[in-house]
Design a protein around this motif. Sequence first.
Motif, PDB file in Angstrom:
ATOM      1  N   LEU A 212      -6.691  -8.286  -5.318  1.00  0.00           N
ATOM      2  CA  LEU A 212      -5.803  -8.121  -6.474  1.00  0.00           C
ATOM      3  C   LEU A 212      -5.688  -6.636  -6.790  1.00  0.00           C
ATOM      4  O   LEU A 212      -6.696  -5.974  -7.043  1.00  0.00           O
ATOM      5  N   VAL A 213      -4.464  -6.104  -6.760  1.00  0.00           N
ATOM      6  CA  VAL A 213      -4.227  -4.690  -7.047  1.00  0.00           C
ATOM      7  C   VAL A 213      -3.504  -4.567  -8.380  1.00  0.00           C
ATOM      8  O   VAL A 213      -2.413  -5.117  -8.569  1.00  0.00           O
ATOM      9  N   ALA A 226       0.376   3.951  -1.602  1.00  0.00           N
ATOM     10  CA  ALA A 226      -0.628   3.706  -0.562  1.00  0.00           C
ATOM     11  C   ALA A 226      -0.574   2.268  -0.077  1.00  0.00           C
ATOM     12  O   ALA A 226      -0.681   1.992   1.133  1.00  0.00           O
ATOM     13  N   ILE A 227      -0.407   1.327  -1.003  1.00  0.00           N
ATOM     14  CA  ILE A 227      -0.330  -0.087  -0.620  1.00  0.00           C
ATOM     15  C   ILE A 227       0.884  -0.326   0.273  1.00  0.00           C
ATOM     16  O   ILE A 227       0.791  -0.983   1.317  1.00  0.00           O
ATOM     17  N   ASN A 232       0.482  -3.442   6.303  1.00  0.00           N
ATOM     18  CA  ASN A 232       0.041  -4.228   7.451  1.00  0.00           C
ATOM     19  C   ASN A 232      -1.484  -4.351   7.517  1.00  0.00           C
ATOM     20  O   ASN A 232      -2.003  -5.210   8.240  1.00  0.00           O
ATOM     21  N   PHE A 233      -2.178  -3.500   6.782  1.00  0.00           N
ATOM     22  CA  PHE A 233      -3.640  -3.563   6.728  1.00  0.00           C
ATOM     23  C   PHE A 233      -4.123  -4.951   6.337  1.00  0.00           C
ATOM     24  O   PHE A 233      -5.118  -5.453   6.884  1.00  0.00           O
ATOM     25  N   LEU A 339      -9.439   4.261   0.409  1.00  0.00           N
ATOM     26  CA  LEU A 339      -9.363   2.988  -0.297  1.00  0.00           C
ATOM     27  C   LEU A 339      -9.459   1.790   0.637  1.00  0.00           C
ATOM     28  O   LEU A 339     -10.203   0.839   0.375  1.00  0.00           O
ATOM     29  N   PHE A 340      -8.751   1.831   1.742  1.00  0.00           N
ATOM     30  CA  PHE A 340      -8.674   0.647   2.587  1.00  0.00           C
ATOM     31  C   PHE A 340      -9.976   0.402   3.350  1.00  0.00           C
ATOM     32  O   PHE A 340     -10.360  -0.751   3.563  1.00  0.00           O
ATOM     33  N   ASP A 341     -10.661   1.463   3.697  1.00  0.00           N
ATOM     34  CA  ASP A 341     -11.995   1.297   4.292  1.00  0.00           C
ATOM     35  C   ASP A 341     -12.953   0.673   3.276  1.00  0.00           C
ATOM     36  O   ASP A 341     -13.771  -0.185   3.629  1.00  0.00           O
TER      37      ASP A 341
END
Length: 381
Positions: A212-213, A226-227, A232-233, A339-341
């Motif tokens: 949830l963002v 960034a999202i 595709n992440f 963030l994604f890591d």
Amino acid sequence: MKTEEYIKSLEALPLRTSTRCRIIIAGGGTGGHIFPAIAIANAIRKQDPDVEILFVGAKGKMEMQKIPEAGYKIMGLYIAGYNRSSLFKNITLPLKLAKSFFQVTQLLKKFQPDAIVGVGGYSSFPVLRLAQTRRIPTFLHESNSLPGKTNLLLGKRATKIFVASYGMEKYFPQEKIMMTGNPVRDIFSERVIPQHEAIQFFGLKSELKTVLVLGGSLGARTINQAIESNINFFEDNNLQLIWQTGKSYAHDAAKVEEERSNVWTSSFIDHMEYAYAAADVVVSRAGAMAIAELCVAGKPVIFVPYPFAAEDHQTANAMALVNKKAAWLVKDAEVKAKLFDEILNLVHDGNAMAGLKNNIAELANANADEIIATEVLKQIK
């Protein structure tokens, strides 16, 4: 709202013909002001079902929609705040402020409130300032550790100041301060929603972990960009996304959602109880009210503090939880790089998720609205 329209709306208000308590709740601009105000109103009405509550906000702002949706009347002032990015836009500010004081004068004369509660935002200033000159009891709620300018200006003459942080005597008279915490929406007082039901509500899949963002009611540009750039992440890592974008990014996000079954987007989430129930991990700004709700929801969260908040108070808000091992933090400038890591590290570490969930839940304060309501009614009865 033009003056003549405002006067017509005043005429629609009932005259005071009984001893029933009347309270005005003033302020707004963002969800961080509006939803605590609604929570306070609901708590007051629960303790005194006969009370008459009227909201006052700024014409054209979010409260003019959200307050009626919550079942309350609202009057919109013709007022604007100081614009720091464009001095030219402030030329009409004195006229708007004068007009708002005229509107409030008429309102106080007609409605005759017993008390006024200010929740922050520039629309609360003329209401509470005029009330203070008329010796009407005024109450402030300050959600942040760094008070807004409106509350700072009103604090010395307030009857009581409700705060959520210690050390507020630096800004307000100590004898007026009352530690209450921040009121949260009553979505948490309803039944517990099973995660599978919440996932189904958003049309997503129960077998996938859900992120949830949240960027706050007005959105968060850095997070949104960034999202979108890394959309595709989520599919690549068997994740799904509930993405609250704010109005400015809603159109771009909607295009992304059309192409993907694992993404749900909206400018605003009306049923936050389902969003919290669906989430395995939350990414959020670190405003005081967002933190209050996340503590009650008890969700593992990665905070991305808004770096341009006054005196960087969102970072201070987030670090208070990080230091208690109740949240993780990624700096706004490092969102694209980290963030994604961090999302991936968290969703694949069950122990870390459980630890964050338990620690943040211990910081929850679910009855701030009741404490505030009790104090307001006690002071005026």
